[in-house]
Design a protein around this motif. Structure first.
Motif, PDB file in Angstrom:
ATOM      1  N   TYR A 226       0.833  -1.201   0.000  1.00 41.59           N
ATOM      2  CA  TYR A 226       0.000   0.000   0.000  1.00 41.59           C
ATOM      3  C   TYR A 226       0.867   1.251   0.000  1.00 41.59           C
ATOM      4  O   TYR A 226       1.948   1.267   0.587  1.00 41.59           O
ATOM      5  CB  TYR A 226      -0.893   0.058   1.248  1.00 41.59           C
ATOM      6  CG  TYR A 226      -1.989  -0.960   1.266  1.00 41.59           C
ATOM      7  CD1 TYR A 226      -3.197  -0.705   0.637  1.00 41.59           C
ATOM      8  CD2 TYR A 226      -1.823  -2.167   1.907  1.00 41.59           C
ATOM      9  CE1 TYR A 226      -4.217  -1.639   0.653  1.00 41.59           C
ATOM     10  CE2 TYR A 226      -2.828  -3.109   1.928  1.00 41.59           C
ATOM     11  CZ  TYR A 226      -4.022  -2.844   1.298  1.00 41.59           C
ATOM     12  OH  TYR A 226      -5.018  -3.772   1.320  1.00 41.59           O
ATOM     13  N   ALA A 227       0.362   2.295  -0.604  1.00 38.58           N
ATOM     14  CA  ALA A 227       0.932   3.623  -0.430  1.00 38.58           C
ATOM     15  C   ALA A 227       0.244   4.210   0.796  1.00 38.58           C
ATOM     16  O   ALA A 227      -0.848   3.769   1.171  1.00 38.58           O
ATOM     17  CB  ALA A 227       0.658   4.483  -1.657  1.00 38.58           C
ATOM     18  N   CYS A 228       0.871   5.175   1.428  1.00 37.88           N
ATOM     19  CA  CYS A 228       0.223   5.771   2.594  1.00 37.88           C
ATOM     20  C   CYS A 228       0.657   7.209   2.768  1.00 37.88           C
ATOM     21  O   CYS A 228       1.693   7.640   2.271  1.00 37.88           O
ATOM     22  CB  CYS A 228       0.505   4.964   3.855  1.00 37.88           C
ATOM     23  SG  CYS A 228       2.232   4.715   4.214  1.00 37.88           S
ATOM     24  N   GLU A 229      -0.205   7.938   3.444  1.00 37.85           N
ATOM     25  CA  GLU A 229       0.059   9.307   3.867  1.00 37.85           C
ATOM     26  C   GLU A 229      -0.327   9.377   5.331  1.00 37.85           C
ATOM     27  O   GLU A 229      -1.076   8.529   5.824  1.00 37.85           O
ATOM     28  CB  GLU A 229      -0.763  10.309   3.057  1.00 37.85           C
ATOM     29  CG  GLU A 229      -0.329  10.429   1.620  1.00 37.85           C
ATOM     30  CD  GLU A 229      -1.033  11.554   0.886  1.00 37.85           C
ATOM     31  OE1 GLU A 229      -1.510  12.507   1.540  1.00 37.85           O
ATOM     32  OE2 GLU A 229      -1.115  11.470  -0.338  1.00 37.85           O
ATOM     33  N   ALA A 230       0.164  10.408   6.015  1.00 38.74           N
ATOM     34  CA  ALA A 230      -0.109  10.521   7.441  1.00 38.74           C
ATOM     35  C   ALA A 230      -0.701  11.875   7.773  1.00 38.74           C
ATOM     36  O   ALA A 230      -0.425  12.875   7.105  1.00 38.74           O
ATOM     37  CB  ALA A 230       1.180  10.311   8.241  1.00 38.74           C
ATOM     38  N   ALA A 231      -1.529  11.874   8.804  1.00 43.47           N
ATOM     39  CA  ALA A 231      -2.073  13.093   9.393  1.00 43.47           C
ATOM     40  C   ALA A 231      -1.899  12.959  10.896  1.00 43.47           C
ATOM     41  O   ALA A 231      -1.955  11.858  11.439  1.00 43.47           O
ATOM     42  CB  ALA A 231      -3.546  13.251   9.032  1.00 43.47           C
ATOM     43  N   PHE A 232      -1.678  14.102  11.573  1.00 43.74           N
ATOM     44  CA  PHE A 232      -1.390  14.080  12.996  1.00 43.74           C
ATOM     45  C   PHE A 232      -2.618  14.221  13.882  1.00 43.74           C
ATOM     46  O   PHE A 232      -2.515  14.083  15.094  1.00 43.74           O
ATOM     47  CB  PHE A 232      -0.367  15.167  13.352  1.00 43.74           C
ATOM     48  CG  PHE A 232       1.030  14.760  13.010  1.00 43.74           C
ATOM     49  CD1 PHE A 232       1.822  14.100  13.941  1.00 43.74           C
ATOM     50  CD2 PHE A 232       1.560  15.001  11.756  1.00 43.74           C
ATOM     51  CE1 PHE A 232       3.110  13.712  13.635  1.00 43.74           C
ATOM     52  CE2 PHE A 232       2.848  14.614  11.440  1.00 43.74           C
ATOM     53  CZ  PHE A 232       3.622  13.967  12.378  1.00 43.74           C
ATOM     54  N   ASP A 233      -3.778  14.530  13.309  1.00 42.98           N
ATOM     55  CA  ASP A 233      -5.006  14.634  14.104  1.00 42.98           C
ATOM     56  C   ASP A 233      -6.198  14.595  13.156  1.00 42.98           C
ATOM     57  O   ASP A 233      -6.037  14.583  11.933  1.00 42.98           O
ATOM     58  CB  ASP A 233      -5.016  15.904  14.962  1.00 42.98           C
ATOM     59  CG  ASP A 233      -4.866  17.167  14.142  1.00 42.98           C
ATOM     60  OD1 ASP A 233      -5.722  17.425  13.263  1.00 42.98           O
ATOM     61  OD2 ASP A 233      -3.894  17.914  14.372  1.00 42.98           O
ATOM     62  N   GLY A 234      -7.382  14.566  13.736  1.00 40.82           N
ATOM     63  CA  GLY A 234      -8.585  14.462  12.920  1.00 40.82           C
ATOM     64  C   GLY A 234      -8.804  15.641  11.995  1.00 40.82           C
ATOM     65  O   GLY A 234      -9.272  15.482  10.864  1.00 40.82           O
ATOM     66  N   ALA A 235      -8.461  16.848  12.448  1.00 43.84           N
ATOM     67  CA  ALA A 235      -8.640  18.030  11.595  1.00 43.84           C
ATOM     68  C   ALA A 235      -7.749  17.949  10.369  1.00 43.84           C
ATOM     69  O   ALA A 235      -8.186  18.239   9.242  1.00 43.84           O
ATOM     70  CB  ALA A 235      -8.335  19.299  12.401  1.00 43.84           C
ATOM     71  N   GLU A 236      -6.511  17.521  10.571  1.00 43.61           N
ATOM     72  CA  GLU A 236      -5.610  17.366   9.427  1.00 43.61           C
ATOM     73  C   GLU A 236      -6.098  16.241   8.506  1.00 43.61           C
ATOM     74  O   GLU A 236      -5.985  16.331   7.289  1.00 43.61           O
ATOM     75  CB  GLU A 236      -4.189  17.091   9.905  1.00 43.61           C
ATOM     76  CG  GLU A 236      -3.179  17.082   8.770  1.00 43.61           C
ATOM     77  CD  GLU A 236      -1.746  16.872   9.212  1.00 43.61           C
ATOM     78  OE1 GLU A 236      -0.921  16.548   8.341  1.00 43.61           O
ATOM     79  OE2 GLU A 236      -1.440  17.021  10.417  1.00 43.61           O
ATOM     80  N   ALA A 237      -6.666  15.196   9.085  1.00 44.33           N
ATOM     81  CA  ALA A 237      -7.217  14.104   8.276  1.00 44.33           C
ATOM     82  C   ALA A 237      -8.324  14.617   7.362  1.00 44.33           C
ATOM     83  O   ALA A 237      -8.381  14.261   6.173  1.00 44.33           O
ATOM     84  CB  ALA A 237      -7.741  12.994   9.175  1.00 44.33           C
ATOM     85  N   LEU A 238      -9.201  15.458   7.882  1.00 46.66           N
ATOM     86  CA  LEU A 238     -10.276  16.024   7.063  1.00 46.66           C
ATOM     87  C   LEU A 238      -9.704  16.854   5.918  1.00 46.66           C
ATOM     88  O   LEU A 238     -10.216  16.809   4.790  1.00 46.66           O
ATOM     89  CB  LEU A 238     -11.218  16.865   7.917  1.00 46.66           C
ATOM     90  CG  LEU A 238     -12.074  16.073   8.911  1.00 46.66           C
ATOM     91  CD1 LEU A 238     -12.785  17.009   9.863  1.00 46.66           C
ATOM     92  CD2 LEU A 238     -13.057  15.177   8.174  1.00 46.66           C
ATOM     93  N   GLN A 239      -8.640  17.600   6.187  1.00 51.22           N
ATOM     94  CA  GLN A 239      -7.990  18.384   5.127  1.00 51.22           C
ATOM     95  C   GLN A 239      -7.406  17.468   4.054  1.00 51.22           C
ATOM     96  O   GLN A 239      -7.566  17.723   2.864  1.00 51.22           O
ATOM     97  CB  GLN A 239      -6.888  19.271   5.703  1.00 51.22           C
ATOM     98  CG  GLN A 239      -7.397  20.375   6.592  1.00 51.22           C
ATOM     99  CD  GLN A 239      -6.274  21.082   7.335  1.00 51.22           C
ATOM    100  OE1 GLN A 239      -5.132  20.625   7.377  1.00 51.22           O
ATOM    101  NE2 GLN A 239      -6.608  22.216   7.934  1.00 51.22           N
ATOM    102  N   ARG A 240      -6.741  16.407   4.486  1.00 53.05           N
ATOM    103  CA  ARG A 240      -6.145  15.469   3.517  1.00 53.05           C
ATOM    104  C   ARG A 240      -7.224  14.787   2.684  1.00 53.05           C
ATOM    105  O   ARG A 240      -7.071  14.609   1.485  1.00 53.05           O
ATOM    106  CB  ARG A 240      -5.301  14.416   4.241  1.00 53.05           C
ATOM    107  CG  ARG A 240      -4.096  14.946   4.964  1.00 53.05           C
ATOM    108  CD  ARG A 240      -2.942  15.224   3.998  1.00 53.05           C
ATOM    109  NE  ARG A 240      -1.866  15.899   4.668  1.00 53.05           N
ATOM    110  CZ  ARG A 240      -0.760  15.320   5.096  1.00 53.05           C
ATOM    111  NH1 ARG A 240      -0.579  14.037   4.920  1.00 53.05           N
ATOM    112  NH2 ARG A 240       0.166  16.043   5.690  1.00 53.05           N
TER     113      ARG A 240
END
Length: 144
Positions: A42-56
């Motif tokens: 799999y390819a993957c990306e990371a976010a440090f919190d839920g708000a950043e996840a929504l942006q991604r």
């Protein structure tokens, strides 16, 4: 301790056919999960919190989300509720990846709108099985 945020990978860096968003405020956990995901292809990306996840999620396409539950800014429960409420990602698989291991913790994840629950520390076989359930990829090889 403030975690150093890594920049999002460029589209050209996403080599796998399916991409997983890893949402966790701990950089060590992110690296461990990313290594397991890459070993599964799999390819993957990371976010440090839920708000950043929504942006991604708003700016890229993901095939699944591995969501920690307890994070600063916006926890995984609230992020999942917002993902489901917004309606843009109705079938996006969201798998809790959390140290919260009790039955009531699993129930809280499912009630928030998550599809599955994996307990930390990460068990490679549990991750493989969850991804096999929730993504299009048929992963038969054991992780190791």
């Amino acid at each position: 301790i403030v975690a150093e945020r890594r920049p999002a990978p460029r589209a050209a860096d996403r080599t796998g056919s399916e991409t997983i968003l890893v949402v966790d405020d701990n950089p060590t956990n992110q690296l461990l999960v990313e290594a397991q995901l890459k070993s599964l292809g799999y390819a993957c990306e990371a976010a440090f919190d839920g708000a950043e996840a929504l942006q991604r999620l708003a700016s890229a396409r993901f095939d699944a989300v591995l969501m920690d539950c307890n994070m600063p800014v916006m926890d995984g429960y609230e992020a999942t509720r917002q993902i489901r409420h917004r309606g843009r990602w109705p079938k996006l698989p969201i798998v809790a990846l959390t140290a919260n291991a009790f039955a009531e913790d699993r129930r809280a994840c499912l009630e928030a709108g998550m599809d599955d629950h994996i307990v930390k520390p990460l068990d490679a076989e549990a991750l493989r099985a969850a991804l096999a359930r929730w993504t299009k990829r048929d992963i038969r090889a054991k992780v190791g």
